[in-house]
Design an enzyme around this catalytic site. Structure first.
Site, PDB file in Angstrom:
ATOM      1  N   GLU A  37      59.683  27.825  54.128  1.00  0.00           N
ATOM      2  CA  GLU A  37      60.119  29.085  53.527  1.00  0.00           C
ATOM      3  C   GLU A  37      61.595  29.038  53.135  1.00  0.00           C
ATOM      4  OE1 GLU A  37      58.466  32.004  52.675  1.00  0.00           O
ATOM      5  OE2 GLU A  37      56.749  30.680  52.944  1.00  0.00           O
ATOM      6  N   CYS A 192      50.121  35.547  38.094  1.00  0.00           N
ATOM      7  CA  CYS A 192      50.971  36.614  37.558  1.00  0.00           C
ATOM      8  C   CYS A 192      52.377  36.062  37.337  1.00  0.00           C
ATOM      9  CB  CYS A 192      50.995  37.795  38.535  1.00  0.00           C
ATOM     10  SG  CYS A 192      51.708  39.311  37.845  1.00  0.00           S
ATOM     11  N   CYS A 199      45.572  37.264  33.408  1.00  0.00           N
ATOM     12  CA  CYS A 199      44.960  38.460  34.007  1.00  0.00           C
ATOM     13  C   CYS A 199      43.460  38.297  34.244  1.00  0.00           C
ATOM     14  CB  CYS A 199      45.201  39.675  33.118  1.00  0.00           C
ATOM     15  SG  CYS A 199      46.961  40.077  32.909  1.00  0.00           S
ATOM     16  N   CYS A 202      42.850  37.379  37.849  1.00  0.00           N
ATOM     17  CA  CYS A 202      43.651  38.075  38.864  1.00  0.00           C
ATOM     18  C   CYS A 202      42.800  39.098  39.621  1.00  0.00           C
ATOM     19  CB  CYS A 202      44.835  38.779  38.213  1.00  0.00           C
ATOM     20  SG  CYS A 202      45.891  39.666  39.383  1.00  0.00           S
ATOM     21  N   CYS A 208      45.637  47.251  37.489  1.00  0.00           N
ATOM     22  CA  CYS A 208      47.015  46.859  37.183  1.00  0.00           C
ATOM     23  C   CYS A 208      47.573  47.671  36.020  1.00  0.00           C
ATOM     24  CB  CYS A 208      47.066  45.371  36.859  1.00  0.00           C
ATOM     25  SG  CYS A 208      48.705  44.772  36.411  1.00  0.00           S
TER      26      CYS A 208
END
Length: 348
Positions: A37, A192, A199, A202, A208
């Site tokens: 991370e 995205c 899309c 997704c 959305c």
């Protein structure tokens, strides 16, 4: 928006499309997730993989990282940039060993006590490393949620970030939280995207705002631009008869903190005058200037290279060292200094 429906759709997407073979997803634990991370902040996955694998070989657990000299940590970080991350990583490892007995905390609040860890990173380490429920809101997840909820982030940054945290918390399930948070990061990274989102695949497609409006650029919108100031510095590349280069260690904080750089020429001295304190320099010549851009300014590096005929022994003490040109990887060098020295080594 139903959190149950949304999280179920996200998990279904993850099962058939999520990333599951990245190095930090294998033998997963809080330490391995934490290293990944921190490396992934401001850095692409493809770039991080090699650094991560080398880093984990050298520092397989928090104890080995805490016990290592900072110089060793910075040497393995060289080229990744944003070196405060490496300094914080080292400090946080020491904190975990000294204050938590070498075991990573189990709450967001305790995780945020560690240097370099904010709420989203804490949530990622807890959820991905220990499957503890905690929402995340990194840059990719922000973009996804802004588009889904129709939030123009920079219209009111503080208020809208609060909205996003509430939404992230609402959507985060109580089960399979590690898979869910990984899926959200993957959706932002691979579906995205900043450019043209895909899309059609997704899981948020039916709910959305950005897709309904076919207007993706305004969510989250563009961060207000600013003109970066320009700064310059003069540096020396001094080689001795043993083909060693003179390096100077930067102070522990600030730009390139703790890293080794070329000697910087003070403002009131010429390069030749400054070189004299290290011995007799010959063939001192100006090289092509190099521009390096930080997040908040441009730095133009004007470099002068020469060969030392004699050298003062006092510069062998910190913060100076003669480093063999064939062993540059043994010390932490900022990327532009690496580039300059590679050019010198190649006879450019």
């Amino acid at each position: 928006m139903s959190s149950q429906m949304s999280s179920t759709a996200v998990l279904t997407w993850f099962d058939h499309s999520g990333r599951k073979s990245l190095p930090w997803q294998q033998d997963r634990n809080p330490y391995r997730v934490w290293i990944s991370e921190i490396m992934l902040q401001q850095t692409q996955v493809a770039t991080v993989i090699g650094y991560y694998e080398t880093f984990m070989q050298r520092f397989p657990d928090v104890q080995s990282l805490a016990a290592a000299p900072l110089d060793d940590v910075l040497a393995l970080w060289a080229g990744l940039g944003y070196y405060s991350r490496a300094r914080n990583l080292h400090a946080a490892a020491k904190y975990v060993v000294e204050h938590f007995g070498g075991v990573f905390p189990k709450t967001v609040e305790d995780m945020c006590e560690l240097p370099g860890i904010g709420r989203s990173t804490a949530g990622a380490v807890l959820s991905l490393g220990s499957n503890i429920r905690a929402p995340i809101l990194d840059g990719n997840v922000k973009r996804v949620l802004c588009r889904v909820a129709g939030i123009r982030l920079y219209d009111d940054l503080r208020r809208n970030e609060q909205k996003l945290w509430l939404l992230a918390d609402e959507l985060t399930p109580t089960k399979r939280v590690a898979d869910y948070n990984q899926a959200m990061m993957d959706i932002g990274a691979t579906v995205c995207t900043r450019g043209t989102p895909n899309c059609g695949v997704c899981p948020f497609s039916q709910s959305c705002v950005a897709e309904a409006e076919q207007n993706f650029s305004v969510y989250p919108g563009s961060k207000p631009s600013k003109v970066l100031p320009e700064k310059s510095t003069r540096m020396l590349v001094l080689l001795n008869a043993r083909h060693e280069v003179l390096l100077q260690q930067r102070p522990p904080s600030g730009i390139w903190g703790g890293l080794w750089v070329l000697p910087e020429v003070p403002e009131l001295l010429s390069p030749g005058e400054f070189a004299e304190q290290f011995g007799q320099a010959t063939d001192l010549r100006a090289l092509e200037p190099l521009r390096h851009t930080f997040s908040h300014f441009h730095l133009d590096i004007h470099t002068y290279a020469g060969v030392m005929q004699g050298a003062s022994s006092r510069i062998m003490d910190a913060p100076w060292r003669w480093q063999p040109m064939v062993e540059l990887k043994a010390v932490g060098l900022p990327a532009p200094i690496q580039k300059l020295l590679k050019q010198i080594a190649a006879g450019a």
